[in-house]
Scaffold this active site. Sequence first.
Site, PDB file in Angstrom:
ATOM      1  N   LEU A  64      51.639  41.690  42.044  1.00 56.48           N
ATOM      2  CA  LEU A  64      51.302  40.268  42.101  1.00 56.48           C
ATOM      3  C   LEU A  64      50.685  39.807  40.771  1.00 56.48           C
ATOM      4  CD1 LEU A  64      50.878  37.645  43.821  1.00 56.48           C
ATOM      5  CD2 LEU A  64      48.701  38.607  44.569  1.00 56.48           C
ATOM      6  N   GLY A  73      47.918  36.439  32.783  1.00 55.43           N
ATOM      7  CA  GLY A  73      47.221  35.148  32.867  1.00 55.43           C
ATOM      8  C   GLY A  73      46.818  34.768  34.284  1.00 55.43           C
ATOM      9  N   GLY A 108      45.045  36.418  37.609  1.00 50.88           N
ATOM     10  CA  GLY A 108      44.402  37.484  38.371  1.00 50.88           C
ATOM     11  C   GLY A 108      43.820  36.890  39.637  1.00 50.88           C
ATOM     12  N   GLY A 129      19.583  63.887  37.589  1.00 52.64           N
ATOM     13  CA  GLY A 129      18.886  63.834  36.303  1.00 52.64           C
ATOM     14  C   GLY A 129      19.889  63.874  35.152  1.00 52.64           C
ATOM     15  N   GLU A 145      42.170  43.810  44.275  1.00 53.01           N
ATOM     16  CA  GLU A 145      42.413  43.145  45.578  1.00 53.01           C
ATOM     17  C   GLU A 145      41.406  42.016  45.826  1.00 53.01           C
ATOM     18  OE1 GLU A 145      43.943  45.204  48.871  1.00 53.01           O
ATOM     19  OE2 GLU A 145      44.717  46.851  47.674  1.00 53.01           O
ATOM     20  N   THR A 153      38.254  40.008  43.322  1.00 51.61           N
ATOM     21  CA  THR A 153      36.920  40.363  42.815  1.00 51.61           C
ATOM     22  C   THR A 153      35.855  40.008  43.865  1.00 51.61           C
ATOM     23  OG1 THR A 153      36.551  38.191  41.855  1.00 51.61           O
ATOM     24  CG2 THR A 153      37.644  39.812  40.432  1.00 51.61           C
ATOM     25  N   SER A 154      34.636  40.457  43.613  1.00 53.55           N
ATOM     26  CA  SER A 154      33.552  40.144  44.562  1.00 53.55           C
ATOM     27  C   SER A 154      33.374  38.633  44.708  1.00 53.55           C
ATOM     28  CB  SER A 154      32.248  40.799  44.092  1.00 53.55           C
ATOM     29  OG  SER A 154      32.349  42.191  44.267  1.00 53.55           O
TER      30      SER A 154
END
Length: 392
Positions: free
Chosen positions: A137, A141, A143, A351, A375, A377-378
């Site tokens: 998909l 240009g 997303g 550590g 899939e 973004t947040s």
Amino acid sequence: MPEATLQIAPNAAPLTSFSEDEILFRDNIRQFAEEKIRPLAKEMDEQGVFNKDLLHEFFQLGLMGIEIPEQYGGGAGKFFEAILAVEEFSRVDASSGVVVDVQNTLVNNALLRWGNEEQKKRYLPRMATELCGAYALSEAGSGSDAFALQTRAELKGSDYVLNGRKLWITNGKEAGLFILFATMDSAAGYKGITAFLIEKDFAGFTVGKKEDKLGIRASSTCELILEDCHVPKSNVLGEVGKGYKIAIETLNEGRIGIGAQMAGVARGAWEYANKYAQERKQFGKAIGEFQGIQFQLAQMATEIEASRLMVYNAARMKDAGVNFVKEAAMAKLFCSQVAERVTSLAIEIYGGYGFTKDYPVEKYWRDAKIGKIYEGTSNMQLQTIAKLVMGK
Ligand SMILES: Cc1cc2nc3c(=O)[nH]c(=O)nc-3n(C[C@H](O)[C@H](O)[C@H](O)COP(=O)(O)OP(=O)(O)OC[C@H]3O[C@@H](n4cnc5c(N)ncnc54)[C@H](O)[C@@H]3O)c2cc1C
């Protein structure tokens, strides 16, 4: 806030209760992941290449066609099983998790829902046994604004002719079948988009550059190039102009898979951190004896539990046929946040050693990062959630 879609369940059971078949399935996958994937995970990450024999074994185990009905040679399983497979594999190696995820939750899923009988007969038996799939998909240009895609399809005689480029396509190197979205009329916006089934050796189709990535390095992420690529009319998936619906609806389900991937990553890192805390001694005792470390591990375990419950609930909702869009977006959003926090803390519990490539936890942290990006973004998940809870 609107409540989750409620259903009547005559015998309401805890979300963590599994059927006997699900337990057997999960245990087999867990064992396979330990025996076959774990020994290869580091090398595949370093080389940035997915092991071909391992992929072959995924097919042999039936993990590349979990929900495909028996009549097409698949496992006739439920979506929940696909989710268990993604979680268990990702606990050991997130790249293995996403290979299985894309195949089952995106490609097979789209074929099952929108493929016509002839397409199902042609592709599903191969998807279950030897053909790897990809879902194309995104473009350079477009997303988050996925439907601003520029790849064009034009009908010429009995073929569509496609021109354009796709970017970031998971399984690009391994795939033989690509579900690819193109527009026939950019002025029509999302209504101009159609989904096509493209085989790797169609004239005019090439797989381009493979990305060199921070995490999930063994999972190939490739550019696709279409130069007068001829696609027969019979390879339109679903209806012409309805590609946007296919994309939205498959990605809704796919997001549960990414939630499962992130829950698996977090669990894998937690297990290493917990084991290390029992072994590493400072001030004359194991660091796991210090309440500060115990509280960190307890907090991490609590967040992982919440992640898994969200993923399992969304997957069960999907299998029950009720609306799960909000729950899927919430699961992906939250699980990716938890995975980033947990894997980061796992490095701290190790550590200085955790900061080196000699120990496994830095890979988990690198692998966790993608959960907030692909899939949707947040921010895109938050947009969906806001729309659904606030009516925006
Ligand atoms: C490893 C990897 C594998 C992938 N696999 C696939 C695949 O198999 N198939 C496929 O089609 N794609 C795939 N993708 C593409 C992925 O889905 C996109 O990268 C993602 O959707 C984000 O698009 P973008 O990278 O163009 O970022 P952009 O859309 O440019 O976003 C950049 C930033 O702006 C924010 N933003 C954008 N719009 C808004 C807004 N309206 N409100 C608030 N914030 C906003 C975003 O949240 C983000 O933080 C993959 C990507 C990667 C990195």
